[in-house]
Design an enzyme around this catalytic site. Sequence first.
Site, PDB file in Angstrom:
ATOM      1  CG  ASN A   1      -1.112  17.877 -20.946  1.00 31.66           C
ATOM      2  OD1 ASN A   1      -0.182  17.140 -20.621  1.00 31.66           O
ATOM      3  ND2 ASN A   1      -2.234  17.942 -20.258  1.00 31.66           N
TER       4      ASN A   1
ATOM      5  CE  LYS B   1       5.854  17.552 -14.422  1.00 30.86           C
ATOM      6  NZ  LYS B   1       5.991  16.271 -15.109  1.00 30.86           N
TER       7      LYS B   1
ATOM      8  NE  ARG C   1       1.156  17.481 -13.270  1.00 33.10           N
ATOM      9  CZ  ARG C   1       1.685  16.620 -12.426  1.00 33.10           C
ATOM     10  NH1 ARG C   1       1.294  16.597 -11.174  1.00 33.10           N
ATOM     11  NH2 ARG C   1       2.619  15.775 -12.806  1.00 33.10           N
TER      12      ARG C   1
ATOM     13  NE  ARG D   1      -4.016  -2.091   1.844  1.00 30.63           N
ATOM     14  CZ  ARG D   1      -3.835  -3.221   2.503  1.00 30.63           C
ATOM     15  NH1 ARG D   1      -2.846  -3.321   3.376  1.00 30.63           N
ATOM     16  NH2 ARG D   1      -4.634  -4.234   2.302  1.00 30.63           N
TER      17      ARG D   1
ATOM     18  CG  HIS E   1       6.752  11.766 -25.449  1.00 30.24           C
ATOM     19  ND1 HIS E   1       5.376  11.784 -25.553  1.00 30.24           N
ATOM     20  CD2 HIS E   1       7.081  12.772 -24.596  1.00 30.24           C
ATOM     21  CE1 HIS E   1       4.900  12.746 -24.783  1.00 30.24           C
ATOM     22  NE2 HIS E   1       5.905  13.363 -24.183  1.00 30.24           N
TER      23      HIS E   1
ATOM     24  CE  LYS F   1      -0.205  14.037 -14.507  1.00 23.78           C
ATOM     25  NZ  LYS F   1      -0.563  14.505 -15.862  1.00 23.78           N
TER      26      LYS F   1
ATOM     27  CD  GLU G   1      -3.177  17.225 -16.347  1.00 27.69           C
ATOM     28  OE1 GLU G   1      -2.149  16.601 -16.036  1.00 27.69           O
ATOM     29  OE2 GLU G   1      -3.681  17.204 -17.473  1.00 27.69           O
TER      30      GLU G   1
ATOM     31  CG  HIS H   1      -0.201  12.068 -26.430  1.00 26.38           C
ATOM     32  ND1 HIS H   1      -0.835  12.613 -25.337  1.00 26.38           N
ATOM     33  CD2 HIS H   1       1.055  11.789 -26.018  1.00 26.38           C
ATOM     34  CE1 HIS H   1       0.002  12.670 -24.320  1.00 26.38           C
ATOM     35  NE2 HIS H   1       1.160  12.167 -24.703  1.00 26.38           N
TER      36      HIS H   1
ATOM     37  CG  HIS I   1       2.253  16.576 -24.518  1.00 29.52           C
ATOM     38  ND1 HIS I   1       3.071  17.683 -24.529  1.00 29.52           N
ATOM     39  CD2 HIS I   1       2.980  15.587 -23.931  1.00 29.52           C
ATOM     40  CE1 HIS I   1       4.231  17.377 -23.962  1.00 29.52           C
ATOM     41  NE2 HIS I   1       4.209  16.111 -23.591  1.00 29.52           N
TER      42      HIS I   1
ATOM     43  CD  GLU J   1       8.158  16.787 -22.989  1.00 30.89           C
ATOM     44  OE1 GLU J   1       7.500  17.764 -22.589  1.00 30.89           O
ATOM     45  OE2 GLU J   1       7.643  15.727 -23.409  1.00 30.89           O
TER      46      GLU J   1
HETATM   47  N1  LIG Z   1       5.355  10.571 -15.175  1.00 34.47           N
HETATM   48  C1  LIG Z   1       5.361  11.624 -15.958  1.00 34.47           C
HETATM   49  O1  LIG Z   1       4.994  12.732 -15.554  1.00 34.47           O
HETATM   50  C2  LIG Z   1       5.845  11.474 -17.363  1.00 34.47           C
HETATM   51  C3  LIG Z   1       6.099  12.618 -18.120  1.00 34.47           C
HETATM   52  C4  LIG Z   1       6.609  12.451 -19.409  1.00 34.47           C
HETATM   53  C5  LIG Z   1       6.859  11.185 -19.901  1.00 34.47           C
HETATM   54  N2  LIG Z   1       6.607  10.093 -19.127  1.00 34.47           N
HETATM   55  C6  LIG Z   1       6.886   8.736 -19.624  1.00 34.47           C
HETATM   56  O2  LIG Z   1       8.281   8.625 -19.824  1.00 34.47           O
HETATM   57  C7  LIG Z   1       8.525   7.614 -20.804  1.00 34.47           C
HETATM   58  C8  LIG Z   1       9.580   8.100 -21.762  1.00 34.47           C
HETATM   59  O3  LIG Z   1      10.760   8.365 -21.049  1.00 34.47           O
HETATM   60  P1  LIG Z   1      12.184   8.356 -21.786  1.00 34.47           P
HETATM   61  O4  LIG Z   1      12.111   9.171 -22.995  1.00 34.47           O
HETATM   62  O5  LIG Z   1      13.170   8.659 -20.736  1.00 34.47           O
HETATM   63  O6  LIG Z   1      12.278   6.856 -22.290  1.00 34.47           O
HETATM   64  P2  LIG Z   1      13.059   5.555 -21.728  1.00 34.47           P
HETATM   65  O7  LIG Z   1      12.962   5.438 -20.280  1.00 34.47           O
HETATM   66  O8  LIG Z   1      12.585   4.436 -22.566  1.00 34.47           O
HETATM   67  O9  LIG Z   1      14.554   5.899 -22.115  1.00 34.47           O
HETATM   68  C9  LIG Z   1      14.897   6.047 -23.471  1.00 34.47           C
HETATM   69  C10 LIG Z   1      16.052   5.108 -23.847  1.00 34.47           C
HETATM   70  O10 LIG Z   1      17.254   5.677 -23.348  1.00 34.47           O
HETATM   71  C11 LIG Z   1      17.959   4.730 -22.579  1.00 34.47           C
HETATM   72  N3  LIG Z   1      18.671   5.479 -21.550  1.00 34.47           N
HETATM   73  C12 LIG Z   1      18.139   6.173 -20.516  1.00 34.47           C
HETATM   74  N4  LIG Z   1      19.096   6.826 -19.856  1.00 34.47           N
HETATM   75  C13 LIG Z   1      20.267   6.540 -20.465  1.00 34.47           C
HETATM   76  C14 LIG Z   1      21.612   6.932 -20.262  1.00 34.47           C
HETATM   77  N5  LIG Z   1      21.964   7.807 -19.299  1.00 34.47           N
HETATM   78  N6  LIG Z   1      22.564   6.417 -21.071  1.00 34.47           N
HETATM   79  C15 LIG Z   1      22.227   5.589 -22.086  1.00 34.47           C
HETATM   80  N7  LIG Z   1      20.969   5.203 -22.342  1.00 34.47           N
HETATM   81  C16 LIG Z   1      20.012   5.677 -21.537  1.00 34.47           C
HETATM   82  C17 LIG Z   1      16.934   3.758 -22.088  1.00 34.47           C
HETATM   83  O11 LIG Z   1      17.508   2.503 -21.832  1.00 34.47           O
HETATM   84  C18 LIG Z   1      15.954   3.714 -23.250  1.00 34.47           C
HETATM   85  O12 LIG Z   1      16.401   2.799 -24.210  1.00 34.47           O
HETATM   86  C19 LIG Z   1       7.189   7.320 -21.466  1.00 34.47           C
HETATM   87  O13 LIG Z   1       6.711   6.073 -21.005  1.00 34.47           O
HETATM   88  C20 LIG Z   1       6.287   8.440 -20.962  1.00 34.47           C
HETATM   89  O14 LIG Z   1       4.939   8.036 -20.861  1.00 34.47           O
HETATM   90  C21 LIG Z   1       6.108  10.222 -17.883  1.00 34.47           C
HETATM   91 ZN   LIG Z   2       5.863  15.022 -22.838  1.00 31.43          ZN
END
Ligand SMILES: NC(=O)c1ccc[n+]([C@@H]2O[C@H](COP(=O)([O-])OP(=O)(O)OC[C@H]3O[C@@H](n4cnc5c(N)ncnc54)[C@H](O)[C@@H]3O)[C@@H](O)[C@H]2O)c1
Ligand SMILES: [Zn+2]
Length: 382
Positions: free
Chosen positions: A253, A235, A249, A130, A274, A152, A245, A260, A256, A194
């Site tokens: 987006n 942020k 907040r 939990r 993304h 999030k 949100e 998306h 986005h 971003e």
């Molecule tokens: N929670 C939130 O508020 C929020 C906001 C925006 C995006 N997201 C989520 O984040 C995700 C995308 O995140 P991302 O773009 O970081 O993708 P990811 O976590 O898949 O990382 C991208 C790639 O880079 C590699 N990588 C990461 N750090 C590295 C490093 N220092 N050296 C070498 N390789 C590295 C990873 O292994 C992966 O292959 C999506 O699922 C999205 O929905 C969440």
């Molecule tokens: Zn984004």
Amino acid sequence: MTAPLKPSDVTVVDVALGDRAYDIVIGRHVLASLGERIAALRPAVRTAIVTDRTVAKHWLEKAEASLSAAGIASSRVIVDEGEGSKSYAGLEQVSEALIEARIERNDLVIALGGGVVGDLAGFAAAILRRGVDFVQVPTSLLAQVDSSVGGKTGINSPRGKNLLGAFHQPLLVIADTAVLDTLSPRQFRAGYAEVAKYGVLGDEPFFAWLENNHADVFRGGSAREHAIATSCRAKAAIVARDERETGERALLNLGHTFGHALEAATGFSDRLFHGEGVAVGMVLAAELSVALGMMAQADADRVARHLAAVGLPTRLQDIAGFAQEGLADADALMALMAQDKKVRRGRLTFILLEALGRAVIARDVEPATVRDFLEAKLAGKK
Ligand SMILES: NC(=O)c1ccc[n+]([C@@H]2O[C@H](COP(=O)([O-])OP(=O)(O)OC[C@H]3O[C@@H](n4cnc5c(N)ncnc54)[C@H](O)[C@@H]3O)[C@@H](O)[C@H]2O)c1
Ligand SMILES: [Zn+2]
């Protein structure tokens, strides 16, 4: 705006959420202080590091060394890299490994990775017994400026992205800007969209600063710390005012809704990361604002020019294979936008611009207007 920092400086951004407040520690090589900082918050805690295979190869031993130097026990949970791990199967793997590692109510989960690992490990922490606390060690630019801040967490359903999740704020965020040196240039660029977004939505002076300093941000000079700290501050301020949100907040987006839809149209594949979708989406949002008579063309041109200058896609035509595969269809994109969870009862909510640096929430955008706008863009009209 403050002057750029010296390379050795550490910046701490406070996320002001009352009893859930936490620090984002930003700087080159701050990963080495992970153990010490955790020990200061939770002496003698047991930890489990959740990471992916790629990040493990580069940074897991550094993280473990820092923990063990501070006398903190840790175990490791390594998932496959990529969005596929943000799934029921990924959640099962991580949850079972955390139970196996005997992570209990007062212990800590450490998310070492990009947004995928952060969202997955954060959600696993939110539901394990939990709720146990977690620390974010974001390793992608996108994670450092966006996903690790704001609480999030979640996974995807086969029916859609981020449909299962929880708000669960971390206890601490450690953003080591040197860790980004091993990130691929394309991933870095996608995360940069971003960063630019914070300028476009609410801080024209920051955008102007990026126009002049982006090369040093990419190179890893002191401008990188400044850009990340400014983004996190932006942020954090919005999240502190609207954690769940219900209003403001949503400005985050920007770009986005279009983005998306484009990600969905390209099957959430490597064809469009993304951040690349957000870059195209931001330019579309700016152009739509111009078409609606809300903003001057010169401001939209400036957004597009800067994103193009760093090598990001800015037009639908820049997306690989987009036109050839019949994806370039206004009705199909409209249908995808209607599925976005930001859509309420058929009304399209867009984040639009009154000026570069001034975004607004537009709740009742006429679908026919957007459709005509997209049609014109797909025909290559300015
Ligand atoms: N929670 C939130 O508020 C929020 C906001 C925006 C995006 N997201 C989520 O984040 C995700 C995308 O995140 P991302 O773009 O970081 O993708 P990811 O976590 O898949 O990382 C991208 C790639 O880079 C590699 N990588 C990461 N750090 C590295 C490093 N220092 N050296 C070498 N390789 C590295 C990873 O292994 C992966 O292959 C999506 O699922 C999205 O929905 C969440
Ligand atoms: Zn984004």
